[in-house]
Design a protein around this motif. Sequence first.
Motif, PDB file in Angstrom:
ATOM      1  N   HIS A   1      44.099  46.095  46.596  1.00  0.00           N
ATOM      2  CA  HIS A   1      44.169  46.237  45.139  1.00  0.00           C
ATOM      3  C   HIS A   1      42.760  46.389  44.546  1.00  0.00           C
ATOM      4  CE1 HIS A   1      45.879  45.676  41.095  1.00  0.00           C
ATOM      5  NE2 HIS A   1      44.729  45.063  40.842  1.00  0.00           N
TER       6      HIS A   1
ATOM      7  N   HIS B   1      40.597  49.510  42.511  1.00  0.00           N
ATOM      8  CA  HIS B   1      39.750  49.439  41.310  1.00  0.00           C
ATOM      9  C   HIS B   1      38.431  50.190  41.539  1.00  0.00           C
ATOM     10  CE1 HIS B   1      41.954  47.095  38.472  1.00  0.00           C
ATOM     11  NE2 HIS B   1      42.215  46.162  39.365  1.00  0.00           N
TER      12      HIS B   1
ATOM     13  N   HIS C   1      44.576  49.375  34.690  1.00  0.00           N
ATOM     14  CA  HIS C   1      45.446  49.783  35.800  1.00  0.00           C
ATOM     15  C   HIS C   1      46.134  51.098  35.466  1.00  0.00           C
ATOM     16  CE1 HIS C   1      45.383  45.288  36.644  1.00  0.00           C
ATOM     17  NE2 HIS C   1      44.854  45.844  37.715  1.00  0.00           N
TER      18      HIS C   1
END
Length: 213
Positions: free
Chosen positions: A170, A174, A189
């Motif tokens: 995750h 980013h 997001h």
Amino acid sequence: MRPRTPLPEIHASFYRFANVNNTIRIRGGSVYARISDLLEGAPDTVVEAIAHILLAKLYRKPIEPAQAARYRKYVSSREMASKAHLIRNMRGRKHLHGARGQTYDLHEIFDALNARFFHGLLGRPEMTWSREHARNSLGHYDPAHNTIVVSRIFDRPQVPRYAVEYLVYHEMLHLRHPVKLRGARRCVHPAALQEEERLFPELEKAKAFLKRL
Ligand SMILES: [Zn+2]
């Protein structure tokens, strides 16, 4: 605040303070504002409140109680407080705590995920386990410092590898999808990030594990 004066030139940026901090000053007729990068991703209303407070300070005008309350409420929220705590530990003491934990090695996990999902193309940022066993901030990517921090709570044999992998994956997303502006709104997001996240095979299992934790 100053209805009949022309708008000064304004330079505003996120800045890597060691804590939640915002500053404003005027120099040569231009206004310079620095907002803590911990507030990146804050809702627009909070960013507006910060702007109001800083300008009121600068021009010695009263701060609207509603704006002050909105800012205070956000900064003291559990999520913000734990994020600030994590960063303070990391930046305040200057040293990182290392990627090699007792159970998992974040560099090794990064390299494996990089090969599996990104053709090995992502540059590895600084990686470190958090100093403390943070429960509220599980993972964080700090773009100013190019560092991924993962809560040490995951560095245990009882934690399945896919859960650590999911957190790192995750944060890697980013890296690939920087915060975007959609109009005046900041999108942390974006849809492309969320779509790519679904490529992680154990996504549901990992999310369920985090929820239990
Ligand atoms: Zn995220």
